[in-house]
Design an enzyme around this catalytic site. Sequence first.
Site, PDB file in Angstrom:
ATOM      1  N   VAL A   1       0.862  -1.185   0.000  1.00 46.48           N
ATOM      2  CA  VAL A   1       0.000   0.000   0.000  1.00 46.48           C
ATOM      3  C   VAL A   1       0.893   1.228   0.000  1.00 46.48           C
ATOM      4  O   VAL A   1       1.781   1.363   0.846  1.00 46.48           O
ATOM      5  CB  VAL A   1      -0.953   0.004   1.220  1.00 46.48           C
ATOM      6  CG1 VAL A   1      -1.783   1.284   1.256  1.00 46.48           C
ATOM      7  CG2 VAL A   1      -1.876  -1.200   1.171  1.00 46.48           C
TER       8      VAL A   1
ATOM      9  N   ALA B   1       4.629   4.051   2.846  1.00 45.00           N
ATOM     10  CA  ALA B   1       4.115   2.820   2.239  1.00 45.00           C
ATOM     11  C   ALA B   1       4.306   1.672   3.229  1.00 45.00           C
ATOM     12  O   ALA B   1       4.999   1.830   4.242  1.00 45.00           O
ATOM     13  CB  ALA B   1       4.873   2.504   0.950  1.00 45.00           C
ATOM     14  N   LYS B   2       3.698   0.560   2.960  1.00 42.95           N
ATOM     15  CA  LYS B   2       3.956  -0.664   3.735  1.00 42.95           C
ATOM     16  C   LYS B   2       3.564  -1.843   2.877  1.00 42.95           C
ATOM     17  O   LYS B   2       2.671  -1.743   2.034  1.00 42.95           O
ATOM     18  CB  LYS B   2       3.113  -0.650   5.018  1.00 42.95           C
ATOM     19  CG  LYS B   2       3.576  -1.598   6.085  1.00 42.95           C
ATOM     20  CD  LYS B   2       4.886  -1.183   6.691  1.00 42.95           C
ATOM     21  CE  LYS B   2       4.934  -1.273   8.174  1.00 42.95           C
ATOM     22  NZ  LYS B   2       5.982  -0.446   8.746  1.00 42.95           N
ATOM     23  N   GLY B   3       4.254  -2.952   3.103  1.00 46.58           N
ATOM     24  CA  GLY B   3       3.917  -4.162   2.368  1.00 46.58           C
ATOM     25  C   GLY B   3       3.795  -5.324   3.323  1.00 46.58           C
ATOM     26  O   GLY B   3       4.249  -5.245   4.468  1.00 46.58           O
TER      27      GLY B   3
ATOM     28  N   ASP C   1      10.804  -5.240   8.094  1.00 45.80           N
ATOM     29  CA  ASP C   1       9.772  -4.975   9.096  1.00 45.80           C
ATOM     30  C   ASP C   1       9.617  -6.295   9.865  1.00 45.80           C
ATOM     31  O   ASP C   1      10.503  -7.150   9.808  1.00 45.80           O
ATOM     32  CB  ASP C   1       8.475  -4.548   8.398  1.00 45.80           C
ATOM     33  CG  ASP C   1       7.521  -3.801   9.319  1.00 45.80           C
ATOM     34  OD1 ASP C   1       7.604  -2.570   9.385  1.00 45.80           O
ATOM     35  OD2 ASP C   1       6.684  -4.448   9.983  1.00 45.80           O
TER      36      ASP C   1
END
Length: 429
Positions: free
Chosen positions: A72, A117-119, A158
């Site tokens: 995202v 963002a992050k995945g 992460d």
Amino acid sequence: MVFRPLLPLEAPSPAHICPLDQACSYLDQAARELKLNAGIIQILSNPTKVITVSVPIKRDNGEVQVLAGHRVQHSDILGPYKGGVRHHPAVTLREVSALAMLMTWKCALMGIPYGGAKGGIAINPKLYSVGELERITRRYTSELIKDIGPCVDIPAPDMGTSAREMAWMMDTYSIYEGHAVPGVVTGKPLSIGGSLGREMATGMGTMIIIREALADWGKSFNGTRIAIQGFGNVGGAAALLMHAAGAKIVAISTGAGGVFADNGLDIPALKAYADINGRSVVGFPEAKPISNAELLTLPCDVLVPAALENQINEDNVHQIQANIIAEAANGPVTLNASEVLEARGVTVLPDILTNAGGVVVSYLEWVQGLSYLFWDEERVNQEMEQLMVNAYRQVINESQERRISLRLAAYTLGVGRVAQALSDRGLYP
Ligand code: GLU
């Protein structure tokens, strides 16, 4: 009215506090404080891009498994999208969307030129072989090949990922590009352009913020009693550094349970024990067993939730005894619990400040890579320290000037900077 993203997302599980609802509520509080207009709030409530890709892999036994891989991209108003990739069974598109939004405010608060963002992929990495994890990571990267890049979106480690996964991502991206592209990820191994200091960075940032907060109370680490939930990359590093600075780390827990020692745990010995015991601290000699729930409510000066979200909530907030809570994890204190703690005068050091050391050193890694110059660890730590201390001071001043909580102050600074950039850039077309 709190704006909600317009995107189709899976329904929130009723048993859980939805992280995206919380993130939107924080945005709304900051927007009201800043008197932002509804148009700007609506833009900021919505991620720019929500990507879910199919990640088919061959398991070691020959079977095919298809996983859903999310990325995202919340905002690139201030610079390329930036944020980690998470491998954890609890990953959902809602959670990833919330964390992407937090990254936008975190980078803006720290004054680094990135968006958020992050995945994530909903897997328990412990249930996959190294070969399977490599295939998952490479296929995920190749499905996102057009959406990432050193000027576009820069992933990082992460929960459940590390330098190893970043090396696979960098290699896959570089194969597609036809030449080595170290700047596509941060948190890489040193051998391919990683930065000294990146591994300890989030824990060190947490230590710096707690040190500054203690100093504001006229205290130091010396003799300060600290309980830490989590002994991974963040909790483990913070524990080692604060122990070395003279703090009494009275309790540490991991997913399997925790340990308590009234006179303080020997953290280097505990680390060595966990390293040979599947990262668990359970059974460490000369310490009493303690549950995760008990750790949170121990009498101590500083409580550091450095593991999962929503750990301090309506059910246990009234039992919390710490004077300072340092949110090393993302969202470990729920919105309602934060309000209860603030009313009681407990200092809650907010996540977007407390755990920003990781992305700050990611930024320093990216800068070193782009300039083909590599710094020694002392220089990296000094630059990071300066950014962390500046941001801490700004949050304290904002909180005092506006008479608002530290969390809301951190949000007004982060959201305010993005909103300002948005109105200066204007709306296309
Ligand atoms: N995953 C870390 C975070 O949530 C680091 C992100 C990064 O370095 O880009 O802040």
